[in-house]
Design a protein around this motif. Structure first.
Motif, short mmCIF file in Angstrom:
data_model
loop_
_atom_site.label_atom_id
_atom_site.label_comp_id
_atom_site.label_asym_id
_atom_site.label_seq_id
_atom_site.Cartn_x
_atom_site.Cartn_y
_atom_site.Cartn_z
N CYS A 2 0.84 -1.20 0.00
CA CYS A 2 0.00 0.00 0.00
C CYS A 2 0.87 1.25 0.00
O CYS A 2 1.79 1.37 0.82
N VAL A 3 0.57 2.15 -0.92
CA VAL A 3 1.30 3.41 -1.01
C VAL A 3 0.29 4.54 -1.13
O VAL A 3 -0.87 4.33 -1.48
N VAL A 4 0.74 5.75 -0.84
CA VAL A 4 -0.11 6.94 -0.97
C VAL A 4 0.70 7.99 -1.71
O VAL A 4 1.88 8.20 -1.42
N ARG A 5 0.05 8.65 -2.67
CA ARG A 5 0.74 9.64 -3.49
C ARG A 5 -0.12 10.90 -3.60
O ARG A 5 -1.34 10.82 -3.77
N SER A 6 0.53 12.06 -3.50
CA SER A 6 -0.17 13.33 -3.57
C SER A 6 -0.04 13.95 -4.96
O SER A 6 0.79 13.51 -5.76
N PRO A 7 -0.84 14.97 -5.28
CA PRO A 7 -0.77 15.57 -6.61
C PRO A 7 0.60 16.13 -6.97
O PRO A 7 0.99 16.13 -8.15
N HIS A 8 1.35 16.62 -5.97
CA HIS A 8 2.66 17.17 -6.31
C HIS A 8 3.77 16.13 -6.29
O HIS A 8 4.95 16.46 -6.41
N GLY A 9 3.38 14.84 -6.14
CA GLY A 9 4.34 13.76 -6.31
C GLY A 9 4.95 13.20 -5.06
O GLY A 9 5.75 12.26 -5.13
N GLU A 57 3.52 6.08 -12.52
CA GLU A 57 3.25 5.92 -13.95
C GLU A 57 1.78 6.16 -14.28
O GLU A 57 1.46 6.69 -15.34
N LEU A 58 0.88 5.77 -13.38
CA LEU A 58 -0.55 5.94 -13.63
C LEU A 58 -1.07 7.28 -13.11
O LEU A 58 -2.25 7.60 -13.27
N ASP A 59 -0.19 8.06 -12.48
CA ASP A 59 -0.54 9.37 -11.93
C ASP A 59 -1.67 9.26 -10.92
O ASP A 59 -2.65 10.01 -10.95
N VAL A 60 -1.52 8.33 -9.98
CA VAL A 60 -2.52 8.10 -8.95
C VAL A 60 -2.42 9.19 -7.89
O VAL A 60 -1.32 9.54 -7.46
N THR A 61 -3.55 9.72 -7.47
CA THR A 61 -3.62 10.58 -6.29
C THR A 61 -4.44 9.86 -5.24
O THR A 61 -5.57 9.45 -5.50
N GLY A 62 -3.88 9.71 -4.04
CA GLY A 62 -4.56 9.01 -2.96
C GLY A 62 -3.92 7.68 -2.66
O GLY A 62 -2.75 7.44 -2.99
N HIS A 63 -4.68 6.81 -2.03
CA HIS A 63 -4.19 5.51 -1.60
C HIS A 63 -4.29 4.50 -2.74
O HIS A 63 -5.31 4.41 -3.42
N LEU A 64 -3.21 3.76 -2.93
CA LEU A 64 -3.17 2.69 -3.93
C LEU A 64 -2.77 1.40 -3.23
O LEU A 64 -1.70 1.33 -2.61
N ALA A 65 -3.62 0.38 -3.32
CA ALA A 65 -3.28 -0.95 -2.82
C ALA A 65 -2.94 -1.84 -4.00
O ALA A 65 -3.73 -1.95 -4.95
N VAL A 66 -1.77 -2.44 -3.95
CA VAL A 66 -1.33 -3.36 -5.00
C VAL A 66 -1.31 -4.76 -4.40
O VAL A 66 -0.48 -5.05 -3.53
N GLU A 67 -2.25 -5.59 -4.84
CA GLU A 67 -2.31 -6.97 -4.35
C GLU A 67 -1.35 -7.82 -5.17
O GLU A 67 -1.33 -7.74 -6.41
N LEU A 68 -0.58 -8.65 -4.48
CA LEU A 68 0.55 -9.35 -5.09
C LEU A 68 0.51 -10.85 -4.80
O LEU A 68 0.00 -11.28 -3.76
N PHE A 69 1.06 -11.62 -5.73
CA PHE A 69 1.37 -13.03 -5.49
C PHE A 69 2.87 -13.17 -5.24
O PHE A 69 3.68 -12.60 -5.97
N GLU A 70 3.23 -13.95 -4.22
CA GLU A 70 4.62 -14.35 -4.02
C GLU A 70 4.72 -15.82 -4.40
O GLU A 70 3.96 -16.65 -3.89
N THR A 71 5.63 -16.15 -5.31
CA THR A 71 5.75 -17.51 -5.80
C THR A 71 6.90 -18.25 -5.12
O THR A 71 7.77 -17.65 -4.49
#
Length: 379
Positions: free
Chosen positions: A189-196, A241-255
């Motif tokens: 989980c990461v959070v990104r603001s408009p100014h980066g 890269e997607l220019d997300v503003t706010g909270h981004l959850a990236v669900e992952l598989f570990e192999t």
């Protein structure tokens, strides 16, 4: 000084918990809810009743809002584009959010920027599914509707061509993916603001049962620093890269061979981040608000060596207040969060969180509290 109004589309538990985080920030909070009985509508003072599928309702809701954000991804893209054309600050933007709304768009874009994902393809019929299965090593394969799925809905594991016919009945595009032989699921989980500015939370392990998150362990046990940094790097790269503003959850598989593959994206507060309310210096909800308002982001570090969050899912036992009292008396260190929902089997009606120095102890206490609230145990 007039503090800004944050509008959140959706009246579920994510909006309810975001409202809680808005209070100490001084931000005024407005919710677009379908009915007064929805989770957030029960506690938020400024509620607009309406539908996210109706542009007139969205425009009425967005009046005087400094920013509009979301507790789900189901708002039609064209309506968000119309709000943006009106001059409404929509965060994340329609251009970013579409990657969490449409799995086909997401997979294509992640491939463009080199993010590791399961092999996948948009398929038109069972014959194309069979051809895809042959290319990736055979059955089973995973089929997903490109839009509208959540909590295991809209996802099928199919073992032959006959089973592959079922998803096409919905009449929406279908994405085929290889079935990954993963050892566990993680979330970054990461959070990104408009100014980066961006911050990354500790990578967590997420335990799923029947496609629904049951438990989250922060940080993920036995995850090497190298792998944790890799997962955070992937999430931060996607956000940028997607220019997300706010909270981004990236669900992952570990192999088993040490790879980390991206499974899903969510551009809002997420179940895998609920532990942060009690377990992090700054919760995912507060940081999401800080981001969409372009405020400096808060510290995402954990407050304790271990935090375990267990979802409380509805069962046959509908009276949760009495067990709630028992859980609080038995273990004062348990934090209980209830969502004000009617209890239905399998429905997320709350969660519990426990933090401490000993993972086995923390996990047992959190599981016991959730099981008692559900009615699975009585002592």
């Amino acid at each position: 000084m007039t503090f800004p109004v944050v509008g959140m589309v959706g009246g579920g538990q994510l909006a309810r918990m975001t409202h809680q985080a808005a209070i100490p920030l001084g931000a005024r909070f407005r919710v677009l809810a379908a009915s007064p009985s929805e989770s957030a509508a029960q506690v938020v003072g400024d509620v607009v009743l309406g539908s996210e599928d109706d542009l007139a309702d969205l425009r009425r809701f967005a009046q005087d809002c400094a920013v509009v954000t979301f507790d789900h991804e189901q708002v039609p893209t064209a309506l968000l584009e119309a709000l943006e054309a009106d001059g409404v600050a929509v965060r994340p933007s329609s251009r970013a959010l579409v990657h969490a709304q449409d799995k086909g768009v997401m997979r294509a874009r992640l491939a463009e920027i080199g993010v590791p994902c399961p092999r996948n393809r948009i398929v038109a019929d069972p014959a194309e599914v069979a051809a895809f299965a042959a290319e990736v090593g055979g059955w089973p394969v995973v089929l997903k509707t490109t839009r509208g799925g959540y909590d295991g809905k809209g996802v099928w594991i199919v073992r032959d061509r006959d089973e592959a016919a079922v998803p096409f009945a919905a009449g929406v595009p279908v994405l085929a993916e290889e079935k990954v032989d993963f050892t566990r699921e993680l979330a970054a989980c990461v959070v990104r603001s408009p100014h980066g500015q961006a911050v990354a939370y500790p990578v967590v392990e997420s335990i799923q049962v029947d496609g629904v998150c049951r438990e989250v362990i922060a940080p993920a046990p036995d995850l090497s620093e190298e792998r944790a940094v890799e997962a955070q790097r992937i999430a931060l790269s996607i956000a940028g890269e997607l220019d997300v503003t706010g909270h981004l959850a990236v669900e992952l598989f570990e192999t088993a061979d040490g790879r980390i593959l991206v499974n899903e994206l969510a551009m809002r507060p997420h179940n895998s981040g609920h532990w942060s309310i009690d377990g992090a210096v700054t919760s995912q909800f507060e940081n999401h608000l800080r981001a969409v308002l372009d405020l400096p982001l808060g510290d995402p570090r954990a407050r304790a060596p271990w935090t375990v969050m267990v979802n409380v899912l509805g069962g046959d036992y509908t009276d949760m207040y009495r067990p709630f009292l028992h859980v609080m008396a038995r273990d004062p260190g348990v934090k209980v969060h209830m969502y004000g929902k009617d209890v239905k089997p399998g429905r997320k009606v709350g969660h519990v969180t426990v933090s401490g120095d000993d993972l086995a102890d923390v996990r047992e206490r959190a599981r016991h509290a959730a099981d008692y609230l559900r009615g699975d145990i009585t002592e």
